[in-house]
Design an enzyme around this catalytic site. Sequence first.
Site, PDB file in Angstrom:
ATOM      1  N   TYR A 156      -3.697  -3.560  -8.506  1.00 51.22           N
ATOM      2  CA  TYR A 156      -4.357  -4.858  -8.706  1.00 51.22           C
ATOM      3  C   TYR A 156      -5.048  -4.918 -10.077  1.00 51.22           C
ATOM      4  O   TYR A 156      -4.969  -5.932 -10.767  1.00 51.22           O
ATOM      5  CB  TYR A 156      -5.365  -5.142  -7.589  1.00 51.22           C
TER       6      TYR A 156
HETATM    7  C1  LIG Z   1      -0.929  -0.581  -2.465  1.00 54.82           C
HETATM    8  C2  LIG Z   1       0.588  -0.514  -2.557  1.00 54.82           C
HETATM    9  C3  LIG Z   1       1.195  -1.748  -1.946  1.00 54.82           C
HETATM   10  C4  LIG Z   1       0.966  -0.476  -4.042  1.00 54.82           C
HETATM   11  O1  LIG Z   1       2.367  -0.379  -4.119  1.00 54.82           O
HETATM   12  P1  LIG Z   1       3.004   0.783  -5.024  1.00 54.82           P
HETATM   13  O2  LIG Z   1       4.450   0.573  -5.063  1.00 54.82           O
HETATM   14  O3  LIG Z   1       2.488   2.085  -4.551  1.00 54.82           O
HETATM   15  O4  LIG Z   1       2.321   0.383  -6.398  1.00 54.82           O
HETATM   16  P2  LIG Z   1       2.897   0.574  -7.847  1.00 54.82           P
HETATM   17  O5  LIG Z   1       3.667   1.824  -7.945  1.00 54.82           O
HETATM   18  O6  LIG Z   1       3.575  -0.681  -8.245  1.00 54.82           O
HETATM   19  O7  LIG Z   1       1.534   0.703  -8.632  1.00 54.82           O
HETATM   20  C5  LIG Z   1       0.524   1.587  -8.120  1.00 54.82           C
HETATM   21  C6  LIG Z   1       0.145   2.576  -9.145  1.00 54.82           C
HETATM   22  O8  LIG Z   1       1.291   3.202  -9.665  1.00 54.82           O
HETATM   23  C7  LIG Z   1       1.376   2.924 -11.065  1.00 54.82           C
HETATM   24  N1  LIG Z   1       2.776   2.832 -11.399  1.00 54.82           N
HETATM   25  C8  LIG Z   1       3.561   1.763 -11.316  1.00 54.82           C
HETATM   26  N2  LIG Z   1       4.805   2.075 -11.724  1.00 54.82           N
HETATM   27  C9  LIG Z   1       4.805   3.368 -12.044  1.00 54.82           C
HETATM   28  C10 LIG Z   1       5.793   4.277 -12.530  1.00 54.82           C
HETATM   29  N3  LIG Z   1       7.048   3.886 -12.773  1.00 54.82           N
HETATM   30  N4  LIG Z   1       5.447   5.549 -12.736  1.00 54.82           N
HETATM   31  C11 LIG Z   1       4.197   5.938 -12.504  1.00 54.82           C
HETATM   32  N5  LIG Z   1       3.221   5.137 -12.050  1.00 54.82           N
HETATM   33  C12 LIG Z   1       3.527   3.865 -11.835  1.00 54.82           C
HETATM   34  C13 LIG Z   1       0.593   1.667 -11.207  1.00 54.82           C
HETATM   35  O9  LIG Z   1       0.164   1.362 -12.512  1.00 54.82           O
HETATM   36  C14 LIG Z   1      -0.511   2.055 -10.374  1.00 54.82           C
HETATM   37  O10 LIG Z   1      -1.066   3.176 -11.047  1.00 54.82           O
HETATM   38  P3  LIG Z   1      -2.565   3.528 -11.139  1.00 54.82           P
HETATM   39  O11 LIG Z   1      -3.066   3.569  -9.724  1.00 54.82           O
HETATM   40  O12 LIG Z   1      -2.509   4.864 -11.779  1.00 54.82           O
HETATM   41  O13 LIG Z   1      -3.174   2.475 -11.996  1.00 54.82           O
HETATM   42  C15 LIG Z   1       1.145   0.754  -1.865  1.00 54.82           C
HETATM   43  O14 LIG Z   1       0.706   1.905  -2.541  1.00 54.82           O
HETATM   44  C16 LIG Z   1       0.764   0.821  -0.405  1.00 54.82           C
HETATM   45  O15 LIG Z   1       1.446   0.256   0.429  1.00 54.82           O
HETATM   46  N6  LIG Z   1      -0.327   1.541  -0.087  1.00 54.82           N
HETATM   47  C17 LIG Z   1      -0.746   1.710   1.314  1.00 54.82           C
HETATM   48  C18 LIG Z   1      -1.051   0.391   1.987  1.00 54.82           C
HETATM   49  C19 LIG Z   1      -2.040  -0.419   1.214  1.00 54.82           C
HETATM   50  O16 LIG Z   1      -3.041   0.072   0.741  1.00 54.82           O
HETATM   51  N7  LIG Z   1      -1.753  -1.738   1.096  1.00 54.82           N
HETATM   52  C20 LIG Z   1      -2.614  -2.648   0.403  1.00 54.82           C
HETATM   53  C21 LIG Z   1      -3.769  -2.992   1.244  1.00 54.82           C
HETATM   54  S1  LIG Z   1      -4.806  -4.165   0.402  1.00 54.82           S
END
Ligand SMILES: CC(C)(COP(=O)(O)OP(=O)(O)OC[C@H]1O[C@@H](n2cnc3c(N)ncnc32)[C@H](O)[C@@H]1OP(=O)(O)O)[C@@H](O)C(=O)NCCC(=O)NCCS
Length: 192
Positions: A156
């Site tokens: 986010y």
């Molecule tokens: C929250 C959620 C939906 C995010 O989805 P995701 O696919 O994991 O997220 P992204 O990979 O797009 O981005 C998350 C992190 O990875 C990073 N990232 C994105 N692409 C990346 C890549 N190619 N390589 C490394 N890191 C990456 C993002 O910048 C972010 O990094 P940061 O935390 O270091 O800033 C997922 O992790 C999830 O389902 N978590 C558990 C349930 C949850 O919490 N849901 C939301 C409730 S509000």
Amino acid sequence: MKVSLLIRRLSIPEFTTNAPVLVDVYITAMGYSPTIRDTRIAVWRRNSQNPGFTSVCALLDDQVVGVAYGFYGSPDHWWQHQLRRGLRHKGGPTTAELEIVQNYFEVAEVHVMPGFQGHGIGRKMMFELLREQQRAHAILSTPEVDQESNNAFGLYRSLGFYDLLRSFRFDGDLRDFAVLTVELPLKETKTH
Ligand SMILES: CC(C)(COP(=O)(O)OP(=O)(O)OC[C@H]1O[C@@H](n2cnc3c(N)ncnc32)[C@H](O)[C@@H]1OP(=O)(O)O)[C@@H](O)C(=O)NCCC(=O)NCCS
């Protein structure tokens, strides 16, 4: 990560038909008990009737590995009443906050299956979900975590979401939540 990742919008019939599979992604990603499954399926199907309802899923081959959905915020919604209560409690809403609360898309859910998180799937789903929305802002809530050290906050923040409320308690929930907002359309602030 395989190269066959597909992020796509679901029609409302596709969403309601596949609600059980989509809810399973949510339950697994959040680590919730499967006992809530039937109730959540009913809630998700009901949410799909809200104006502006938009849903996306992430598919790897034929496996659903992610889901996100939302709809237009409305003064009729319990969630907006909670939001307005929170803003009043902190002395608002300010003019800027009022403008946001009158014109937003609520991101209700975004989840990626464990094992597929942290690879940019959540980010791609958010861009697809919020693309061409007829609202000036998006709002979501997420449980507070120490130092904002989880993928949700990381995602986010990287999308430009900023604080509307912190440590907010929704009625009936003992957890603290952050309520975050961003202007639409999203800007490409960070690329991987
Ligand atoms: C929250 C959620 C939906 C995010 O989805 P995701 O696919 O994991 O997220 P992204 O990979 O797009 O981005 C998350 C992190 O990875 C990073 N990232 C994105 N692409 C990346 C890549 N190619 N390589 C490394 N890191 C990456 C993002 O910048 C972010 O990094 P940061 O935390 O270091 O800033 C997922 O992790 C999830 O389902 N978590 C558990 C349930 C949850 O919490 N849901 C939301 C409730 S509000």
